[in-house]
Design a protein around this motif. Sequence first.
Motif, PDB file in Angstrom:
ATOM      1  N   GLY A 191      -0.945   1.537   0.487  1.00  0.00           N
ATOM      2  CA  GLY A 191      -2.094   0.773   0.965  1.00  0.00           C
ATOM      3  C   GLY A 191      -2.301   0.794   2.460  1.00  0.00           C
ATOM      4  N   ALA A 192      -1.912   1.863   3.134  1.00  0.00           N
ATOM      5  CA  ALA A 192      -2.011   1.907   4.593  1.00  0.00           C
ATOM      6  C   ALA A 192      -3.456   1.928   5.089  1.00  0.00           C
ATOM      7  N   LEU A 193      -4.368   2.416   4.259  1.00  0.00           N
ATOM      8  CA  LEU A 193      -5.764   2.542   4.690  1.00  0.00           C
ATOM      9  C   LEU A 193      -6.343   1.218   5.168  1.00  0.00           C
ATOM     10  N   PHE A 194      -5.968   0.123   4.536  1.00  0.00           N
ATOM     11  CA  PHE A 194      -6.552  -1.173   4.878  1.00  0.00           C
ATOM     12  C   PHE A 194      -6.308  -1.524   6.354  1.00  0.00           C
ATOM     13  N   SER A 195      -5.078  -1.411   6.780  1.00  0.00           N
ATOM     14  CA  SER A 195      -4.737  -1.756   8.164  1.00  0.00           C
ATOM     15  C   SER A 195      -5.350  -0.777   9.148  1.00  0.00           C
ATOM     16  N   VAL A 196      -5.276   0.513   8.832  1.00  0.00           N
ATOM     17  CA  VAL A 196      -5.805   1.526   9.748  1.00  0.00           C
ATOM     18  C   VAL A 196      -7.308   1.348   9.914  1.00  0.00           C
ATOM     19  N   LEU A 197      -8.020   1.207   8.818  1.00  0.00           N
ATOM     20  CA  LEU A 197      -9.476   1.080   8.869  1.00  0.00           C
ATOM     21  C   LEU A 197      -9.898  -0.196   9.584  1.00  0.00           C
ATOM     22  N   SER A 198      -9.251  -1.305   9.261  1.00  0.00           N
ATOM     23  CA  SER A 198      -9.607  -2.567   9.897  1.00  0.00           C
ATOM     24  C   SER A 198      -9.349  -2.543  11.392  1.00  0.00           C
ATOM     25  N   GLY A 199      -8.390  -1.732  11.833  1.00  0.00           N
ATOM     26  CA  GLY A 199      -8.097  -1.614  13.258  1.00  0.00           C
ATOM     27  C   GLY A 199      -9.059  -0.719  14.009  1.00  0.00           C
ATOM     28  N   LEU A 200      -9.995  -0.086  13.288  1.00  0.00           N
ATOM     29  CA  LEU A 200     -10.931   0.846  13.922  1.00  0.00           C
ATOM     30  C   LEU A 200     -12.382   0.367  13.899  1.00  0.00           C
ATOM     31  N   VAL A 201     -12.669  -0.716  13.151  1.00  0.00           N
ATOM     32  CA  VAL A 201     -14.056  -1.142  12.976  1.00  0.00           C
ATOM     33  C   VAL A 201     -14.197  -2.629  13.293  1.00  0.00           C
ATOM     34  N   ASP A 202     -15.456  -3.066  13.515  1.00  0.00           N
ATOM     35  CA  ASP A 202     -15.695  -4.471  13.857  1.00  0.00           C
ATOM     36  C   ASP A 202     -16.332  -5.257  12.717  1.00  0.00           C
ATOM     37  N   MET A 203     -16.340  -4.696  11.509  1.00  0.00           N
ATOM     38  CA  MET A 203     -16.891  -5.405  10.359  1.00  0.00           C
ATOM     39  C   MET A 203     -15.772  -5.779   9.397  1.00  0.00           C
ATOM     40  N   PRO A 204     -16.014  -6.779   8.514  1.00  0.00           N
ATOM     41  CA  PRO A 204     -14.970  -7.162   7.569  1.00  0.00           C
ATOM     42  C   PRO A 204     -14.650  -6.049   6.585  1.00  0.00           C
ATOM     43  N   VAL A 205     -13.384  -5.962   6.216  1.00  0.00           N
ATOM     44  CA  VAL A 205     -12.906  -5.004   5.233  1.00  0.00           C
ATOM     45  C   VAL A 205     -12.428  -5.777   4.008  1.00  0.00           C
ATOM     46  N   ILE A 206     -13.032  -5.492   2.861  1.00  0.00           N
ATOM     47  CA  ILE A 206     -12.577  -6.079   1.604  1.00  0.00           C
ATOM     48  C   ILE A 206     -11.631  -5.086   0.958  1.00  0.00           C
ATOM     49  N   ALA A 207     -10.369  -5.448   0.881  1.00  0.00           N
ATOM     50  CA  ALA A 207      -9.340  -4.528   0.385  1.00  0.00           C
ATOM     51  C   ALA A 207      -9.201  -4.643  -1.125  1.00  0.00           C
ATOM     52  N   VAL A 208      -9.205  -3.484  -1.786  1.00  0.00           N
ATOM     53  CA  VAL A 208      -8.966  -3.413  -3.232  1.00  0.00           C
ATOM     54  C   VAL A 208      -7.715  -2.562  -3.461  1.00  0.00           C
ATOM     55  N   PRO A 209      -6.564  -3.180  -3.656  1.00  0.00           N
ATOM     56  CA  PRO A 209      -5.375  -2.387  -4.003  1.00  0.00           C
ATOM     57  C   PRO A 209      -5.584  -1.753  -5.368  1.00  0.00           C
ATOM     58  N   THR A 210      -5.222  -0.489  -5.507  1.00  0.00           N
ATOM     59  CA  THR A 210      -5.376   0.175  -6.801  1.00  0.00           C
ATOM     60  C   THR A 210      -4.021   0.528  -7.388  1.00  0.00           C
ATOM     61  N   SER A 211      -3.992   0.664  -8.698  1.00  0.00           N
ATOM     62  CA  SER A 211      -2.739   0.957  -9.401  1.00  0.00           C
ATOM     63  C   SER A 211      -2.451   2.452  -9.397  1.00  0.00           C
ATOM     64  N   VAL A 212      -2.666   3.078  -8.252  1.00  0.00           N
ATOM     65  CA  VAL A 212      -2.423   4.506  -8.075  1.00  0.00           C
ATOM     66  C   VAL A 212      -1.087   4.673  -7.350  1.00  0.00           C
ATOM     67  N   GLY A 213      -0.209   5.478  -7.912  1.00  0.00           N
ATOM     68  CA  GLY A 213       1.087   5.691  -7.282  1.00  0.00           C
ATOM     69  C   GLY A 213       2.186   5.706  -8.323  1.00  0.00           C
ATOM     70  N   TYR A 214       3.422   5.737  -7.864  1.00  0.00           N
ATOM     71  CA  TYR A 214       4.561   5.815  -8.777  1.00  0.00           C
ATOM     72  C   TYR A 214       5.754   5.169  -8.105  1.00  0.00           C
ATOM     73  N   GLY A 215       6.823   4.982  -8.863  1.00  0.00           N
ATOM     74  CA  GLY A 215       8.029   4.382  -8.305  1.00  0.00           C
ATOM     75  C   GLY A 215       7.756   3.001  -7.740  1.00  0.00           C
TER      76      GLY A 215
END
Length: 222
Positions: free
Chosen positions: A150-174
């Motif tokens: 879920g790194a995208l949430f922090s990176v994106l929010s640190g680059l823009v001035d609008m609110p970010v609504i984060a949707v964690p997805t069940s993509v991945g393993y382990g």
Amino acid sequence: MDSFVWDKDRKSRTGIAEAVFCNNKSDADLIAIIEYNISHHSSVLLTRLSPTQWAMLPAAVQEKLDYEAASNTAILNFIKPESTSSDVCIVSAGTSDLAVAKEAQRTLAFNGYHAPIYADLGVAGLWRLIDKLDDIKQHKIIIALAGMEGALFSVLSGLVDMPVIAVPTSVGYGVSAGGQAALTSALASCSPGILTVNIDNGFGAANAAIKIMKQFHPVTGV
């Protein structure tokens, strides 16, 4: 005994009409709900309608619905958004997130909002996000989807001035644990301005964006 009680006043009460969550509903109950709304000439969004459930619907019911297998959604009496401009956009970290991204997009479309998807912009290839950043900044609200860590949430929010609504997805393993790692990452982020919904909840993210947008730009119609 009726198996459902339709909340016909939900939109006037909350600003968001009742939708049909199809997962785990029997074929008989699902058909009864759809036929009830057909008889009342309602516009209705159906979510998590699997291809198997879709195939079990009578042809006469299927003809009334706009079905999209990619998002597992169907819309009764669908009126497409007239405008191609939008205050909200959807950003997905990977192609594997697109089913949930499209659920959010269809929920927005049902409510009269056009929302473009910027796909496959995860941090493993950060240049892809940077290349699309100017386009993303043209919108006022971002729905961001990411699995794995879920790194995208922090990176994106640190680059823009609008609110970010984060949707964690069940993509991945382990240790990604079906989206738990991405959910924890979204909640624990040090980048301010992130709002977080439940795992795979594209529908909920879209409705959060709609409620925010309605405070400034009310939409009439559905």
